[in-house]
Design an enzyme around this catalytic site. Structure first.
Site, PDB file in Angstrom:
ATOM      1  N   HIS A 195      -4.713  -2.946  -2.871  1.00 48.44           N
ATOM      2  CA  HIS A 195      -4.400  -4.391  -2.917  1.00 48.44           C
ATOM      3  C   HIS A 195      -4.947  -5.192  -1.749  1.00 48.44           C
ATOM      4  O   HIS A 195      -4.796  -6.407  -1.706  1.00 48.44           O
ATOM      5  CB  HIS A 195      -2.891  -4.611  -3.083  1.00 48.44           C
ATOM      6  CG  HIS A 195      -2.054  -4.310  -1.879  1.00 48.44           C
ATOM      7  ND1 HIS A 195      -1.440  -5.301  -1.152  1.00 48.44           N
ATOM      8  CD2 HIS A 195      -1.712  -3.151  -1.288  1.00 48.44           C
ATOM      9  CE1 HIS A 195      -0.748  -4.759  -0.155  1.00 48.44           C
ATOM     10  NE2 HIS A 195      -0.897  -3.452  -0.220  1.00 48.44           N
ATOM     11  N   THR A 231       3.200  11.291 -12.103  1.00 43.75           N
ATOM     12  CA  THR A 231       2.140  10.840 -13.009  1.00 43.75           C
ATOM     13  C   THR A 231       1.340   9.727 -12.345  1.00 43.75           C
ATOM     14  O   THR A 231       1.911   8.757 -11.846  1.00 43.75           O
ATOM     15  CB  THR A 231       2.771  10.316 -14.320  1.00 43.75           C
ATOM     16  OG1 THR A 231       3.603  11.355 -14.852  1.00 43.75           O
ATOM     17  CG2 THR A 231       1.704   9.940 -15.332  1.00 43.75           C
ATOM     18  N   CYS A 317       4.529  -6.337   7.130  1.00 42.57           N
ATOM     19  CA  CYS A 317       5.681  -5.446   7.037  1.00 42.57           C
ATOM     20  C   CYS A 317       6.728  -5.781   8.091  1.00 42.57           C
ATOM     21  O   CYS A 317       7.865  -5.366   7.979  1.00 42.57           O
ATOM     22  CB  CYS A 317       5.226  -4.001   7.164  1.00 42.57           C
ATOM     23  SG  CYS A 317       3.845  -3.649   6.088  1.00 42.57           S
TER      24      CYS A 317
HETATM   25  N1  PMP Z   1      -2.340   0.386   7.043  1.00 37.88           N
HETATM   26  C1  PMP Z   1      -2.808  -0.825   7.323  1.00 37.88           C
HETATM   27  C2  PMP Z   1      -3.836  -0.988   8.385  1.00 37.88           C
HETATM   28  C3  PMP Z   1      -2.335  -1.942   6.614  1.00 37.88           C
HETATM   29  O1  PMP Z   1      -2.806  -3.178   6.891  1.00 37.88           O
HETATM   30  C4  PMP Z   1      -1.364  -1.749   5.598  1.00 37.88           C
HETATM   31  C5  PMP Z   1      -0.809  -2.919   4.811  1.00 37.88           C
HETATM   32  N2  PMP Z   1      -0.116  -3.861   5.614  1.00 37.88           N
HETATM   33  C6  PMP Z   1      -0.926  -0.442   5.329  1.00 37.88           C
HETATM   34  C7  PMP Z   1      -1.432   0.591   6.071  1.00 37.88           C
HETATM   35  C8  PMP Z   1       0.065  -0.174   4.235  1.00 37.88           C
HETATM   36  O2  PMP Z   1      -0.565  -0.286   2.984  1.00 37.88           O
HETATM   37  P1  PMP Z   1       0.282  -0.521   1.632  1.00 37.88           P
HETATM   38  O3  PMP Z   1       0.722  -1.961   1.670  1.00 37.88           O
HETATM   39  O4  PMP Z   1      -0.693  -0.245   0.536  1.00 37.88           O
HETATM   40  O5  PMP Z   1       1.417   0.420   1.650  1.00 37.88           O
END
Ligand code: PMP
Length: 374
Positions: A195, A231, A317
Site C-alpha cells: 500500500h 490462505t 503508526c
Molecule cells: N516499515 C516502514 C518503513 C513503514 O513506513 C511502514 C508503514 N508505516 C511499515 C514498515 C509497516 O508497513 P505496513 O503498514 O504494511 O504494516
C-alpha cells in the site's frame, strides 16, 4: 483542479486505477490456491504469476518471496524468525527504525542500537563496534519513512556477514524510490508492503534469500514455504504485483520527477524563517521532513488540513498522539524540535500544483501555529 493536496503517500498511497482493474475480476473468483480442483489451480496460477512478477523486480527468485499481510508482519517475521540460537543472543538495529522493528526486538533478544548522525544516516564506524559474533541479525531501514534518508545498506550487510550475522533491510519506504536488488544489496531478508506504492492495504512480502533458515512465528496450514501459514489473498497479490510492476518499470523517470518536486519544496521551505530541513542526501525522492521551530506539529497539521493540505508528523503508526519523533530525537534534535516537525510525502498523483498549494498556505499556518504556542 483538485482542491486538496494529499501529501501523505508514505502513510498510504491511494490505489492506482491499473491496480484496481487488475484486482476487481479476481475478487469474485472462487478457489483457494491450495485446492487441487480447476478453480484452485486458477487461483494458484494467479498467485504464482504475481509472485514471479514481484520477485523479478526485486532481483529475487520466485521461491524467495513469501507473502505476508504487510510491512509490519514482514518485519516481525524477519526478526522473530532469526532469533533463537543461544550462541547469538543479540540483535542490532538502527536508532531510526519503524515501530514494527523497534517494538519487536526488545521482546525477543538483547539489543544493540546503531546510531545515526545529524542527517539521519547510519554511523558505519560505530556500527562496526557494535556488531559482533554474538549478533544473530542486523536490521536497518533502507529508506527512512520519516526523513527519506537512504542508509548504506551494502556496507552494513558486509559488516553483518563478516560476523556471521544475518542482515535484514526494511525496504517498505524504499520500494519504487530506489532500486532494490536482493543480490546487489547483500541483504538476506527484505520487507516490502503493497500500500505504499499504490497497491492494496493488507499484503506485503518478506524476501528470504535462498539458504537462509527462518523459524515460522505463526502455525497452521504451512503455506508460503511453511513460513507463513494462512490462505494467501490472491486478489491482493494480483494488485500488489500490478503496483510493483508500475513502480519498478518506471522507476527512473518517476524518481527524477519526484526529486524535482522534492527539491522545489525544499527550496521554498528553506526560504521561510526558523525552518530546518531534515531531509539530507542521500535521500529518497518522495519525502520532505522539516522542523518549524516555535510550533507544535499537531497545531500546524490541523491548520494545514483546514487549508487543504494533508501532511503528517511522520510515522502514521504513532500519529494522533502528541509525542516527539523518535527518529528526530535519534538525530540529536531537542524535544521541542522533534515535536515541531512535519513530513510531506509524494506519490504518483503529486504534481507541482500540490507543492504550490503548500507554499501558498504555509506562511499563514505557520504564523498562527506560532501564535498558538505563544
Ligand atoms: N516499515 C516502514 C518503513 C513503514 O513506513 C511502514 C508503514 N508505516 C511499515 C514498515 C509497516 O508497513 P505496513 O503498514 O504494511 O504494516
Amino acid at each position: 483542479m483538485d482542491e486538496r493536496s494529499y501529501l501523505d503517500h508514505a502513510a498510504g498511497s491511494p490505489i492506482l486505477p491499473e491496480v484496481l482493474d487488475a484486482m476487481l475480476p479476481v475478487l469474485s473468483l472462487a478457489g483457494n490456491p491450495n485446492s487441487t480442483h480447476a478453480a484452485g489451480r486458477r487461483a494458484r496460477r494467479l498467485l504464482e504469476e504475481s509472485r514471479e512478477a514481484i520477485a523479478e523486480r526485486v532481483g529475487a527468485l520466485p521461491a524467495e518471496l513469501i507473502f505476508t499481510a504487510g510491512g509490519t508482519e514482514s518485519n516481525n517475521l524477519a526478526i522473530l524468525g532469526a532469533v533463537g540460537d543461544p550462541a547469538r543472543p543479540r540483535l542490532a538495529i538502527s536508532t531510526v527504525e519503524h515501530a514494527s522493528v523497534a517494538a519487536v526486538v526488545e521482546r525477543s533478544a538483547e539489543v544493540d542500537r546503531l546510531p545515526v548522525d545529524a542527517s539521519g544516516h547510519l554511523d558505519v564506524a560505530a556500527a562496526e563496534q557494535l556488531i559482533t559474533s554474538a549478533t544473530a541479525l542486523v536490521s536497518v531501514i533502507w529508506v527512512n519513512n520519516e526523513t527519506g534518508a537512504i542508509q548504506p545498506i551494502s556496507a552494513v550487510a558486509e559488516l553483518a556477514h563478516r560476523h556471521g550475522a544475518l542482515f535484514h533491510a526494511d525496504a517498505v519506504a524504499a520500494l519504487g524510490h530506489v532500486e532494490i536488488g536482493l543480490a546487489g544489496s547483500g541483504a538476506d531478508l527484505i520487507s516490502l508492503s503493497a500500500h505504499k506504492v499504490g497497491g492494496p492495504v493488507g499484503i506485503g512480502a518478506l524476501v528470504v534469500r535462498r539458504g537462509v533458515r527462518l523459524r515460522p512465528v505463526g502455525f497452521g496450514g504451512g503455506q508460503e514455504a511453511r513460513l507463513r501459514s494462512g490462505t494467501v489473498p490472491v486478489a491482493l497479490a494480483v494488485g500488489f504485483a500490478a503496483a510493483v510492476r508500475l513502480a519498478v518499470d518506471h522507476l527512473e523517470a518517476e524518481v527524477e520527477r519526484l526529486r524535482g518536486l522534492r527539491d522545489q519544496l525544499i527550496a521554498e521551505l528553506a526560504r521561510l524563517p526558523q525552518v530546518r530541513i531534515n531531509t539530507v542526501e542521500p535521500a529518497g525522492p518522495a519525502i520532505v521532513n522539516a522542523t518549524f521551530s516555535g510550533t507544535r506539529a499537531d497545531d500546524l497539521l490541523l491548520l494545514l488540513d483546514g487549508a487543504g493540505v494533508e501532511a503528517s508528523t511522520g510515522s502514521a503508526c504513532s500519529a494522533g498522539v502528541h509525542q516527539p519523533s523518535e527518529v528526530l530525537l535519534a538525530m540529536g534534535r531537542s524535544q521541542d524540535d522533534a515535536s515541531a516537525s512535519l513530513r510531506f510525502s509524494f506519490g504518483p498523483s503529486t504534481t507541482s500544483t500540490d507543492i504550490e498549494r503548500v507554499v501558498a498556505v504555509l506562511p499563514t499556518a505557520l504564523a498562527r501555529a506560532r501564535r498558538a504556542l505563544g
